[in-house]
Design an enzyme around this catalytic site. Structure first.
Site, PDB file in Angstrom:
ATOM      1  CE  LYS A   1      -3.022  -2.192   4.298  1.00 49.78           C
ATOM      2  NZ  LYS A   1      -2.780  -3.010   5.654  1.00 49.78           N
TER       3      LYS A   1
ATOM      4  CD  GLN B   1      -1.147   3.938   8.592  1.00 47.47           C
ATOM      5  OE1 GLN B   1      -0.703   3.922   9.800  1.00 47.47           O
ATOM      6  NE2 GLN B   1      -0.611   3.515   7.618  1.00 47.47           N
TER       7      GLN B   1
ATOM      8  CE  LYS C   1      -0.187   1.984  13.487  1.00 45.52           C
ATOM      9  NZ  LYS C   1       0.629   2.274  12.203  1.00 45.52           N
TER      10      LYS C   1
ATOM     11  N   GLY D   1       1.016  -5.047   9.987  1.00 48.76           N
ATOM     12  CA  GLY D   1       1.872  -5.104  11.366  1.00 48.76           C
ATOM     13  C   GLY D   1       2.432  -3.682  11.849  1.00 48.76           C
ATOM     14  CG  ASP D   2       3.197   0.203  14.113  1.00 52.85           C
ATOM     15  OD1 ASP D   2       3.059   0.677  12.988  1.00 52.85           O
ATOM     16  OD2 ASP D   2       3.283   0.467  15.249  1.00 52.85           O
TER      17      ASP D   2
ATOM     18  CG  ASN E   1      10.108  -5.254   9.252  1.00 55.18           C
ATOM     19  OD1 ASN E   1      10.882  -6.186   8.853  1.00 55.18           O
ATOM     20  ND2 ASN E   1       9.268  -4.830   8.324  1.00 55.18           N
TER      21      ASN E   1
HETATM   22  N1  GLU Z   1       2.212  -0.028  10.361  1.00 59.89           N
HETATM   23  C1  GLU Z   1       2.767   0.536   9.221  1.00 59.89           C
HETATM   24  C2  GLU Z   1       2.633   2.201   9.152  1.00 59.89           C
HETATM   25  O1  GLU Z   1       2.921   2.894   9.998  1.00 59.89           O
HETATM   26  C3  GLU Z   1       2.228  -0.188   8.051  1.00 59.89           C
HETATM   27  C4  GLU Z   1       0.721   0.029   7.763  1.00 59.89           C
HETATM   28  C5  GLU Z   1       0.249  -1.143   6.798  1.00 59.89           C
HETATM   29  O2  GLU Z   1       0.990  -1.611   6.105  1.00 59.89           O
HETATM   30  O3  GLU Z   1      -1.208  -1.079   6.752  1.00 59.89           O
HETATM   31  O4  GLU Z   1       2.231   2.883   7.942  1.00 59.89           O
END
Ligand code: GLU
Length: 449
Positions: free
Chosen positions: A92, A113, A128, A167-168, A242
């Site tokens: 995820k 992550q 990621k 997203g990112d 965001n």
């Molecule tokens: N890109 C975001 C993070 O750095 C969200 C990742 C997600 O929702 O899977 O945590």
């Protein structure tokens, strides 16, 4: 072998293996620097070679992404998905679409992550992905053609029980929509294989706000440990994507006064602070018109646009870096400290350089790493997955309650892990330790896979 020698040898081997992956090394060095007491108390982690296993992604997919622009010209970008660790659940993590994306950057983000997702206590592994494609300056149809081409390859490797992208930077609801559409077409399957979807077709209410709101909730928790609150605190938020916009919104709602923020062109110093009218203007500027902050100072009296300048010289009590990695350097940290900053709450991933973190920790101010304080986004992604499997929608209030509870729990886990291992008040150590132990124990339970 003593723990110091072991970790030194481990880090030397890591650097030797991929000498060019500098940001990835920075992320691993930070984590390992705080794990020594854990390895001392539980040598099984060394025997099981958990560090060696946890730094190696389970799988990395690299692929060609050809697409045509509006003039019919052909472009070729590179796509990636780093499926890092699935000990706690399916991979995820977000997708970053930006010209700076490399395997190095995605390994650092994927590694972070894994720990972040573990801290949420939800059943989420870590991953990621992304591309060196830059969404800035592209038309909607160009972005759509790119996203469809990206998914033409990636759909083989993701899925509701396997890997759930979100997203990112450079990847918001528009991009998720195009990717989801193509995924659904190719698989003939409408499942929650992405999060960050629009709420009218499967997304969770409050997902866009979640990371920024979570940052503000975490800052509030940190200040409360000193018997303080966000009331009347002067705040700086660096990025205005965001995360930044919704951090500004929640900090303001919790009584803070946001006087500085920035974008790619420069920064705004607005000593009167952001109010509801200014926030509405910012949301329209950033999310709808995708414009520049230059417009803000033309519109609001007392605000100053400072071309090419960052925010860190603006005096504040609370600083929330929300732009990108390594955006806050040692000299910026010194400036913040000189101007009286008492709390640094990271909204982006690894925004503070090691020198900056050291300066904050030496000064004894409150400092939290992104993997703890920005975990609200992925946490609400986890809630989006739950709602999709249950085929229900929760209200904003319900999601917000879960989010606050999760952020409070993360805050508590960081503090108690730090204290248990002799580093009281050190959020960085606490986040790394609490995140690591959960993943490491699951890896041991699941055997050598
Ligand atoms: N890109 C975001 C993070 O750095 C969200 C990742 C997600 O929702 O899977 O945590």
């Amino acid at each position: 072998m003593d723990t110091n020698t072991y970790t030194e040898q481990f880090l030397a081997a890591l650097t030797k293996r991929d000498p060019a992956q500098k940001v990835f090394h920075q992320a691993v060095f930070e984590v390992v620097s705080t794990l020594k007491p854990v390895l001392e108390q539980k040598p099984l982690y060394i025997k099981e070679r958990i560090l060696e296993r946890i730094v190696e992604p389970e799988r990395t997919i690299i692929f060609r992404v050809p697409w045509q622009d509006d003039k019919g010209e052909i472009h070729v970008n590179r796509g990636f998905r780093v499926q890092y660790n699935s000990a706690l659940g399916p991979y995820k993590g977000g997708m970053r679409f930006h010209e700076t994306v490399t395997q190095d950057v995605l390994k650092f983000l994927g590694f972070e992550q894994v720990f972040k997702n573990s801290l949420t206590t939800l059943p989420l592994g870590g991953g990621k992905g992304g591309s060196d494609f830059d969404t800035r300056g592209k038309s909607d149809s160009e972005v759509m053609r790119f996203c469809h081409s990206f998914i033409n390859e990636l759909y083989h490797h993701i899925g509701y029980h396997t890997d759930i992208p979100a997203g990112d930077l450079g990847c918001g609801a528009r991009e998720i929509g195009y990717m989801f559409g193509q995924y659904k077409k190719l698989t003939n399957d409408f499942t929650g294989a992405f999060t960050g979807k629009k709420p009218n077709w499967g997304g969770s209410l409050l997902r866009p706000e979640a990371t920024g709101y979570g940052v503000a909730y975490f800052a509030q928790n940190m200040l409360a440990t000193k018997g303080d609150s966000l009331q009347h605190k002067t705040c700086i938020v660096s990025g205005t994507g965001n995360v930044g916009i919704y951090a500004i919104e929640k900090l303001t709602q919790l009584g803070g006064k946001v006087v500085g923020f920035m974008d790619y062109d420069g920064s705004i110093y607005d000593e009167n602070g952001v109010d509801a009218e200014k926030l509405a203007f910012l949301k329209d500027l950033v999310f709808v018109r995708r414009g520049s902050l230059k417009e803000y100072d033309k519109k609001f009296k007392g605000a100053h646009f400072r071309p090419g300048k960052k925010t860190w010289d603006i005096p504040c009590d609370v600083a929330c870096p929300t732009a990108c990695e390594n955006e806050l350097h040692t000299e910026d940290a010194k400036l913040l400290l000189k101007n009286g900053c008492k709390c640094v709450c990271e909204g982006s991933n690894m925004p503070c350089t090691p020198g900056a973190i050291e300066a904050f920790q030496e000064a004894g101010i409150l400092y939290s790493p992104g993997k703890a304080s920005n975990a609200g986004g992925v946490a609400v992604s986890g809630l989006e997955m739950t709602q999709n499997s249950m085929r229900v929608y929760w209200t904003r209030e319900e999601v917000d309650q879960y989010l606050q509870r999760i952020m409070n729990n993360i805050h508590h886990s960081c503090l108690s892990a730090a204290e248990e291992y002799g580093m009281k008040g050190n959020y960085m150590a606490g986040a790394n330790i609490a995140g690591f132990i959960k993943v490491a124990d699951a890896m041991i339970d699941q055997g050598l896979v």
